[in-house]
Design a protein around this motif. Sequence first.
Motif, PDB file in Angstrom:
ATOM      1  N   VAL A 177       0.786  -1.263  -0.045  1.00  0.00           N
ATOM      2  CA  VAL A 177      -0.163  -0.084   0.061  1.00  0.00           C
ATOM      3  C   VAL A 177       0.927   1.369   0.005  1.00  0.00           C
ATOM      4  O   VAL A 177       0.633   2.157  -0.558  1.00  0.00           O
ATOM      5  CB  VAL A 177      -0.916  -0.004   1.395  1.00  0.00           C
ATOM      6  N   PHE A 211       2.356   1.779  -3.413  1.00  0.00           N
ATOM      7  CA  PHE A 211       1.168   2.286  -4.436  1.00  0.00           C
ATOM      8  C   PHE A 211       0.999   4.000  -3.968  1.00  0.00           C
ATOM      9  O   PHE A 211       0.881   4.672  -4.964  1.00  0.00           O
ATOM     10  CB  PHE A 211      -0.087   1.389  -4.212  1.00  0.00           C
ATOM     11  N   GLU A 256       1.505   7.264  -6.411  1.00  0.00           N
ATOM     12  CA  GLU A 256       0.378   7.939  -6.976  1.00  0.00           C
ATOM     13  C   GLU A 256       0.666   9.212  -6.368  1.00  0.00           C
ATOM     14  O   GLU A 256      -0.140  10.344  -6.706  1.00  0.00           O
ATOM     15  CB  GLU A 256      -0.847   7.277  -6.150  1.00  0.00           C
ATOM     16  N   ARG A 303      -9.187   3.646  -4.480  1.00  0.00           N
ATOM     17  CA  ARG A 303      -9.139   2.213  -4.061  1.00  0.00           C
ATOM     18  C   ARG A 303      -9.302   1.588  -5.432  1.00  0.00           C
ATOM     19  O   ARG A 303      -8.807   0.564  -5.847  1.00  0.00           O
ATOM     20  CB  ARG A 303     -10.268   1.932  -3.136  1.00  0.00           C
ATOM     21  N   TYR A 306      -6.102   1.471  -7.139  1.00  0.00           N
ATOM     22  CA  TYR A 306      -5.231   0.191  -6.351  1.00  0.00           C
ATOM     23  C   TYR A 306      -5.750  -1.120  -6.934  1.00  0.00           C
ATOM     24  O   TYR A 306      -4.963  -2.037  -6.857  1.00  0.00           O
ATOM     25  CB  TYR A 306      -5.445   0.427  -4.892  1.00  0.00           C
ATOM     26  N   GLU A 307      -7.053  -1.253  -7.423  1.00  0.00           N
ATOM     27  CA  GLU A 307      -7.366  -2.664  -7.573  1.00  0.00           C
ATOM     28  C   GLU A 307      -6.816  -2.916  -8.967  1.00  0.00           C
ATOM     29  O   GLU A 307      -6.323  -4.200  -9.146  1.00  0.00           O
ATOM     30  CB  GLU A 307      -8.944  -2.739  -7.677  1.00  0.00           C
ATOM     31  N   TYR A 340      -3.924  -1.735 -10.202  1.00  0.00           N
ATOM     32  CA  TYR A 340      -2.524  -1.829  -9.867  1.00  0.00           C
ATOM     33  C   TYR A 340      -2.198  -3.182  -9.371  1.00  0.00           C
ATOM     34  O   TYR A 340      -1.109  -3.780  -9.982  1.00  0.00           O
ATOM     35  CB  TYR A 340      -2.300  -0.910  -8.745  1.00  0.00           C
ATOM     36  N   PHE A 374      -5.763  -2.183   2.501  1.00  0.00           N
ATOM     37  CA  PHE A 374      -6.248  -0.938   1.964  1.00  0.00           C
ATOM     38  C   PHE A 374      -7.387  -0.274   2.968  1.00  0.00           C
ATOM     39  O   PHE A 374      -7.306   0.909   3.323  1.00  0.00           O
ATOM     40  CB  PHE A 374      -6.423  -0.684   0.518  1.00  0.00           C
TER      41      PHE A 374
END
Length: 581
Positions: A40, A43, A47, A60, A63-64, A66, A83
């Motif tokens: 996390v 990421f 970002e 989120r 992130y999914e 990613y 997350f």
Amino acid sequence: MPAYQLYVYEDQEKREALEQKICEQVDACTEVNGKIRNRVKKFLIEEGITDISEMNAALRVRYEGYLERNETVHVPITCLRGFDRIFLHRMKEELKTLAGQRKYTTEYRDQWLCLTHYPDVEVAESFLTSKDGKELVWNFTLECPRKLKMQIFTVLKEVIHTYEGWTRKEKLLALQRLYQFCVVNQVSDIETMTLEEEQKFALKLSEDLGEKKKNAVFGILRMSRKILFLQAPEINWNANVWFLERFHFSKERINPSKPVELVSFKEVTNLENQKILQKYLRYLFGITDLCISTIRIKLLELRTFLVYFNGEEKPIYEVEAEKIQRYLESIQRQDTREKTANGRIFMILQFYNFLVVKRYLKKIPFRYEYYLQKEVHVHNDRSVPEGVYTEILSKLAEFPEHLRLMFLHLWCTGIRGSEVCTLTGDGYEEKDGDYWLKVYQVKMKTYKRIPIPEALYKLVQVYKKKYQIGPEEYLFQNQTGGAFRYGTFRYQMLKYCEKYQIANGEYIFKSHDYRHNLATLYYDSGISLQAVRDYLGHEYEEMTRQYVDYMPKKLEKASEAYFQEETHSFAAELMKGEFHG
């Protein structure tokens, strides 16, 4: 050191400080596995996130994506839960402040929503156990009417606060399908969704899920309509379906054992006709004091009438008189009793009187007298044979306790099945050695008091004590404490009559037949027809005559006895002229 090198150094130092800050904030959530926290952190840094308070549902979603691109991640949902836990850890801290409470509200916003980030911490945490997370993410940034998105959000909130576990998940997934359908098919308002759009939604579900699964998912449309209609600040008179719980009718107008939950107008596809029907029903609800079940019968008849003219572009008040007359003639030709056909004619007449009063028409475009039929009273013998009810009584101990007592009320008193379902604890009285039952007649909107056997009275007292039934509580209750549903009563009686092979399993239980039994018994015992009428609660003797099943036989027997006497021969009566006198 050259100036440009100083700037690079300071920028790197600043970036490292921000990265350190992110790492510290993420690591503060110790309930998340260290490996997942590191992913996390990586990421968030990539970002350009400077504080975990910037984490949201849209991030989120990224992130999914990613995680899906990262080949080393085999169970993305576990990482997503990490997350979400980090987000919740931060949200809990912020909610301790006034600024945080203003930030995290359950008001609708045009943005992504993740249910694990829901502002109610308890609700949000309940979603952390979702196995696949399919029901969690909602996109309220889609290009569609804001009204539709707010409606979906309203239903969404109701579902997550009302249901739990698998049931909640299924309803949320169904709501997602409804949302997607409405966006693709440009449905702007769920409450005014047309019959054609509804059928298209059902077809889409059949294609995607199959017929069996479709039926379960399709129910979300009715649920959504109900939630929106009941929760609207003001009654939406333009809604295609009205849910009557919203109107708070007086209890005298409602039969709790046969409640009318909703009325639908969507079947009338001519929008002007639909609007007129809504106005007429609003008049019946508000101005008249008719029972709701009676109003529903009128609605169904008028809806059938207006559906007949769905192909017309004109509203009903502009349709040619000849077409109206052809419809009325079709009622005459249908295989129904004369009384039923005449009732349908009168319902249409009342509707046209309303149109005249509201100045849609100057006069009614037909003469209703031309379509009325002479009513012929045909007697139907509906009494339950003695052998059948005797067999039920002999096997009654095998029936569930509530059914035993409900049946005994029918057999002993002859009251309506719906009246049995709505009996209350305070309806029973003992006075001077006599026993009485107070019954509310929904049809007449009045109470009546009838005598009952001592044995029935005592059985009721035992039942009330056993189940601690209060004076104003229903004697027979549904799961929520309301009146026992008549449909459930009839279904259960049919089930147990079949189970215990009443009349070799061929007996079809009908509660109303026991009214015929009692009326016939009383009349055959010498009680006057007027007294039987009063006991049954009828307004007219003609109705009571139809309940006395031995009356035609009794009249025939009396007639035979009369004409057996020589002075009363048929020829003698003709000579007297009494048949034509």
